[in-house]
Scaffold this active site. Structure first.
Site, PDB file in Angstrom:
ATOM      1  N   LYS A   1       0.866  -1.175   0.000  1.00 14.56           N
ATOM      2  CA  LYS A   1       0.000   0.000   0.000  1.00 14.56           C
ATOM      3  C   LYS A   1       0.908   1.232   0.000  1.00 14.56           C
ATOM      4  O   LYS A   1       1.687   1.442   0.917  1.00 14.56           O
ATOM      5  CB  LYS A   1      -0.902   0.038   1.233  1.00 14.56           C
TER       6      LYS A   1
ATOM      7  N   GLY B   1       6.850   4.446   8.661  1.00 11.96           N
ATOM      8  CA  GLY B   1       5.976   5.596   8.879  1.00 11.96           C
ATOM      9  C   GLY B   1       6.141   6.116  10.287  1.00 11.96           C
ATOM     10  O   GLY B   1       7.210   5.966  10.884  1.00 11.96           O
TER      11      GLY B   1
ATOM     12  N   THR C   1       5.759   6.624  14.364  1.00 11.03           N
ATOM     13  CA  THR C   1       5.754   5.713  15.512  1.00 11.03           C
ATOM     14  C   THR C   1       4.323   5.430  15.960  1.00 11.03           C
ATOM     15  O   THR C   1       3.984   4.291  16.301  1.00 11.03           O
ATOM     16  CB  THR C   1       6.597   6.317  16.658  1.00 11.03           C
TER      17      THR C   1
ATOM     18  N   GLY D   1       2.914   2.903  13.712  1.00 10.84           N
ATOM     19  CA  GLY D   1       3.653   1.655  13.928  1.00 10.84           C
ATOM     20  C   GLY D   1       3.042   0.848  15.069  1.00 10.84           C
ATOM     21  O   GLY D   1       2.910  -0.372  15.003  1.00 10.84           O
TER      22      GLY D   1
ATOM     23  N   GLU E   1       9.867   0.651  10.682  1.00 18.05           N
ATOM     24  CA  GLU E   1      10.834   1.727  10.499  1.00 18.05           C
ATOM     25  C   GLU E   1      10.103   3.005  10.862  1.00 18.05           C
ATOM     26  O   GLU E   1       9.246   3.456  10.113  1.00 18.05           O
ATOM     27  CB  GLU E   1      11.261   1.813   9.026  1.00 18.05           C
TER      28      GLU E   1
ATOM     29  N   CYS F   1      13.253  10.158   8.152  1.00 17.78           N
ATOM     30  CA  CYS F   1      13.200   9.596   9.496  1.00 17.78           C
ATOM     31  C   CYS F   1      14.565   9.727  10.181  1.00 17.78           C
ATOM     32  O   CYS F   1      14.655   9.889  11.393  1.00 17.78           O
ATOM     33  CB  CYS F   1      12.767   8.144   9.452  1.00 17.78           C
TER      34      CYS F   1
ATOM     35  N   GLU G   1       9.673  14.747  16.846  1.00 20.15           N
ATOM     36  CA  GLU G   1      10.042  14.744  15.431  1.00 20.15           C
ATOM     37  C   GLU G   1       9.220  15.780  14.671  1.00 20.15           C
ATOM     38  O   GLU G   1       7.995  15.728  14.683  1.00 20.15           O
ATOM     39  CB  GLU G   1       9.813  13.351  14.842  1.00 20.15           C
TER      40      GLU G   1
END
Lengths: 493, 498
Positions: free
Chosen positions: B190, B243, B245, B248, B266, B300, B398
């Site tokens: 996707k 993508g 966190t 994730g 990741e 990232c 981030e």
């Protein structure tokens, strides 16, 4: 204080066993938040009470481990780690008699097995992994204009949650790779079988491990286990147990600090016997495959598929062989099968036996409780089963096997794969082409050919599909306890 | 409403190109049943076109196509043939390099020259690197007891699900496809609904290269719908996710409630660049500049914290700003000398500007930049905060934009502690000429990649992946093959009887 929790117990055979019932944190036995009664499955009676860990004790253990890692263990040489692990293995061997008796008392497995298999496997596993301590290699990788290399670093604090079926052996499978790679451990044992690990704890201290490197706590899964799986300072958790709880462990990691997770879960492993198999060998291995450890094995061969041509002969010989199973007091040397671990498991297994009958399978042999005290169940065999039945789909974790027929290779592969599990499998045949092609096709982490339940500390063990994530034992296990860092040094400006 | 697969799209330089907008399932472009999603050109804020998205039945169709293909076809294809197909794909990408770069630049906003010379070039190299591994995936023979013959097989998982982000559309796809295919898996990927176009051009090349139908399936859709169906699918044996966190966590939770599929995550980062007193300061400043401003800060592994020894702070800052001015030319992605294009979307644009405000409120000083650039497109000036300390939000969270936070340190030990004082652990760097400092710092920092006297230097052969909450699992290098295989041990009893 140590003296508060030191306990003695005399077995029915008159053996005096000594162990400590405290929580082992920072090389001391300390008090818990409460106590848990430890029951003897041979007679349902209380052996003793052990200290139980709740949140505060889990935190104390993790803090002790974290401090030990940062201040001591991360600076300890590989050679010293290996020396300590060898020392611990030596102490286990020197005390094998007492430890085996404690294991048999707590778990109910035959003394021949605890002394001849379970406990020796722990020291073998520790020695095997000790040998790896100074052989953890990164790589140097050719890249342009740079010196690039990888370091394989320990994670730090590792949590381990182990089950009751092979209490000390499961501890060995976790401690071995975790310690040799430089990690520190908080090990939560099953509240059903805490004693042998507490004995091990005494030996950990005697061997000279620095305080905090190995911490062993007893506690309930939904209390202490959960806290460990959620703890922010724990970088990785290794869980062996049911698939249902494995899901909770992964969820706990997802919701907290995304700690790495390895899982060793359930199984419903197929044992496939072709018509060119050595029938007597197949019978003997199939028996071991399902009735070993009273059926309390994640990799038990609980679905036996026999090719049509030898089905009747196999069943007849299997019945004869199984009827000779020595079920009885685990402290008797010739006992093969002791009691199931607890009342809860006993009820569960009897429930499945009833379900088998209710769903229309034939209870070919066994099916009843044995005796009036303790949790003994007869070795039980079902025939006339359908793949959709509960006894063919769900893990029973007891001395119950379902035997059915198959036509040919294509037929049996399809039947073998009709499961969400994928832990192990076996194929019995003398034909090399068939052995290799079937082994290649089977969706299982371990495939045995002409044997069953042959585990070694240096071959990987773990599940396909919903039987788990990651591999234990062998060099493969090291990956679970290391994290990889790439370092890239610019040498051209 | 079904729109035709091929749509014509106009670039800012007047050129017209044709793009696919349907889902790629079983080697066919099919409209699917999800809603049409508009993809926006971040340089102009205008709609490029709409694409079809996948709903649950489309995810099922893609997964079923992959599962059938694996069972009936792909697992029987010889590894050398798999390698040949992957290399053919790389050849076709080489042939159509410009077109692929145009799509990355159009949909993502990165400079066309960067897309062509970095993203597409590295993607091609990635496919070629992993093609070489296809026939070199070795099990072991292991001696146990004398009477047994034991060996391991490193088998493909079957159907792999991949969810990739928008920051390097073609390259993030390569990092998943290449090892997955080399290890013998079939894939359902996707793409981000923000950058769906580049992967469909890639899909056309997959078909042209001759991959059997169902090996590669590419769909797009929202994370919380399409991505969710994929994460929870019982026939998917593994999810590889790149993508945030936060998402994730959801992928991991989804695995725990569905079929306990294997995972690789990741996630985010807040990587620290440490500039020591003995560093070559001009070099350090140049590398550090690229370290944060490459890809408009949308990496990232961006080096978004710079820790500078107090004795060289002012000198370093001056050089850093000098390099920023020289290097960072903001402009339209299709202009030849553009270094920095727009941020990806309005949402990201607002988020970054908000962090700039937060930084100011927290007491950090804007030493350069700090504002929107121009008045059309999501452009933000490269922004430098000084006078920072590690408890500030701009040092901990981030930002994913061209914003760097600079702080001072007194001793190396302090720098190491500050660098490690983060929930993340993706990358980092140290600038020093001293051997002992380089080794000590790289050993002590808890991250997956440490650069010494450089930043953002990637190779196909070295592993990339996070410590701590930056994720787990490795991409690139031989290490990544482990993520796409499962180990079976076969134990044959030779002669001993029970």
């Amino acid at each position: 204080m140590t003296v508060n929790f030191a306990t003695e117990f005399t077995t029915s055979k008159g053996d005096k066993l000594s162990f400590n019932t405290g929580l082992f944190i920072n090389n001391e036995f300390v008090e818990g938040a409460g106590t848990i009664d430890v029951i003897n499955p041979t007679n349902g009676e209380k052996i003793c009470a052990v200290q139980a860990a709740e949140e505060a004790q889990v935190n104390a253990a993790v803090d002790a481990a974290d401090k030990a890692y940062r201040e001591v263990w991360s600076k300890t040489s590989a050679r010293e780690r290996a020396r300590l692990m060898h020392k611990l293995a030596d102490l286990i061997d020197a005390n094998v008699d007492e430890i085996a008796k404690i294991e048999t008392l707590d778990n109910g497995k035959g003394i021949a097995f605890s002394k001849g298999y379970d406990i020796p496997e722990v020291s073998k596993t520790l020695r095997y992994f000790a040998g790896f301590a100074d052989k953890l290699h990164g790589k140097v990788i050719e890249t342009e204009g740079k010196l690039s290399y990888t370091r394989h670093e320990p994670i730090g604090v590792c949590g381990a949650i182990i089950p009751w079926n092979f209490p000390l052996m499961m501890a060995g499978w976790k401690l071995g790779p975790a310690l040799c790679t430089g990690n520190v451990v908080v090990l939560k044992t099953s509240e059903l079988t805490p004693l042998s690990a507490l004995k091990l704890a005494e030996l950990v201290k005697e061997a000279g491990f620095p305080p905090g490197v190995v911490n062993i706590i007893t506690g309930y899964g939904h209390i202490a286990g959960e806290k460990l799986a959620r703890h922010p300072k724990v970088g990785k958790v290794a869980f062996t147990g049911s698939t249902a709880v494995g899901r909770l462990v992964m969820k706990a990691a997802a919701e907290t600090n995304l700690k790495k997770v390895t899982l060793e879960l359930g199984g419903k492993s197929p044992n496939i016997i072709f018509d060119d198999a050595d029938i007597d060998q197949a019978v003997a291995w199939a028996h071991k495959g399902v009735f070993f450890n009273h059926g309390q094995c994640c990799c038990a061969g609980t679905r036996i598929f026999v090719q049509e041509g030898i089905y009747d002969k196999f069943l007849e010989r299997f019945k004869e062989y199984t009827s000779k199973t020595k079920v009885g007091d685990p402290f008797e040397q010739e006992t093969f099968q002791g009691p199931q671990i607890s009342q809860v498991q006993f009820d569960r297994i009897m429930g499945y036996i009833q379900a088998g009958k209710d769903e229309g399978a034939t209870c070919f042999m066994g099916g009843n409780r044995l005796g009036n005290s303790g949790y003994f169940i007869e070795p039980t065999v079902f025939t006339d089963v359908k793949g959709s039945m509960k006894i063919m789909q769900e893990e029973i974790f007891g001395p119950v096997v379902a035997v059915s027929k198959f036509k040919d290779e294509a037929d049996v592969i399809e039947k073998a794969h009709d499961t969400t599990y994928g832990l192990a499998a076996a194929v019995f045949t003398q034909n090399i082409t068939r052995a290799v092609t079937v082994a290649n096709k089977l969706e299982a982490g371990t495939v045995w050919v002409n044997c069953y339940n042959e585990l070694d500390y240096n071959t990987p063990f773990g599940g396909f599909k919903q039987s788990g994530i990651g591999r234990e034992n062998g060099e493969y296990a090291l990956d679970n306890y290391l994290q990889i860092k790439a370092v890239k040094i610019n040498v051209e400006l | 409403m079904v729109q035709p697969d091929l749509q014509t799209v106009r670039l800012s330089n007047g050129k017209e190109i044709t793009v696919h907008t349907h889902l790629f399932i079983n080697n066919e472009f099919v409209p699917g049943h999800g809603p049409l999603i508009e993809t926006i050109n971040p340089a102009t804020e205008e709609v490029i076109c709409s694409v079809h998205s996948a709903d649950e039945q489309d995810v099922n169709a893609a997964v079923n196509a992959a599962a059938t293909c694996f069972k009936d076809t792909w697992r029987k294809v010889a590894p050398a043939e798999k390698a040949r197909l992957i290399n053919k794909l790389a050849d076709l990408m080489e042939r159509d390099r410009d077109e692929l770069a145009i799509l990355d630049a159009l949909d993502n906003g990165k400079a066309f020259t960067v897309a062509r010379d970095v993203d597409i070039t590295d993607s091609i190299a990635c496919y070629r690197y992993f093609a070489g591994w296809a026939d070199k995936i070795h099990g072991k023979t292991i001696d146990t007891t004398f009477d047994k013959m034991c060996y391991t097989r490193h088998e493909a998982l079957g159907v792999v699900g991949a969810v990739i982000p928008w920051n390097y559309p073609t390259m993030m796809a390569a990092w998943k496809f290449a090892p997955a295919l080399a290890a013998g898996n079939c894939i359902v990927m996707k793409t981000s609904e923000i950058t769906p176009l580049p992967a469909y051009k890639f899909a056309a090349l997959v078909k042209e290269a001759g991959f059997p139908a169902g090996v590669v399936n590419i769909i797009t859709g929202y994370g919380h719908t399409t991505g969710n169906y994929l994460s929870g699918h019982p026939l998917v044996s593994k999810m590889a996710f790149t993508g945030s966190t936060a998402t994730g966590r959801k992928v991991m939770e989804s695995s725990s409630t569905s079929n306990l599929k294997k995972l690789q995550l990741e996630l985010g980062g807040k990587s620290a660049q440490i500039v020591c007193a003995d560093a070559d300061l001009d070099q350090a400043a140049e590398w550090a500049c690229g370290g944060i401003f490459n890809n408009h800060g949308q990496s990232c592994n961006a080096g978004s914290r710079i820790l500078v020894h107090e004795s060289v702070h002012d000198q370093f800052l001056e050089l850093f700003i000098k390099h920023t001015k020289a290097m960072i030319k903001i402009g339209d992605p299709f202009e030849e000398d553009t270094f920095q294009g727009p941020q990806i979307s309005k949402a990201q644009f607002d988020k970054i500007l908000n962090y700039i405000e937060i930084g100011k409120k927290e007491g950090a000083v804007v030493s350069y930049g700090g504002k929107r650039w121009g008045n059309k497109g999501y452009y933000i000036e490269p922004t430098v905060f000084t006078n920072c300390h590690n408890q500030m939000r701009i040092m901990r969270e981030e930002i994913f934009g061209p914003v760097v936070a600079i702080a001072k340190f007194k001793t190396i030990e302090e720098a190491i502690d500050i660098a490690n004082d983060s929930d993340y652990g993706l990358a980092g760097s140290v600038y020093t000429t001293n051997l002992d400092t380089a080794i000590t710092v790289t050993n002590e920092i808890k991250t997956g990649t440490m650069w010494v006297n450089c930043f953002d230097v990637f190779d196909q052969s070295t592993p990339f992946g996070g410590y701590k909450q930056s994720g787990f699992g490795k991409e690139l290098g031989k290490y990544s093959l482990q993520e796409y295989t499962q180990v079976k041990v076969v134990k044959i009893l030779r002669s001993s009887k029970i």
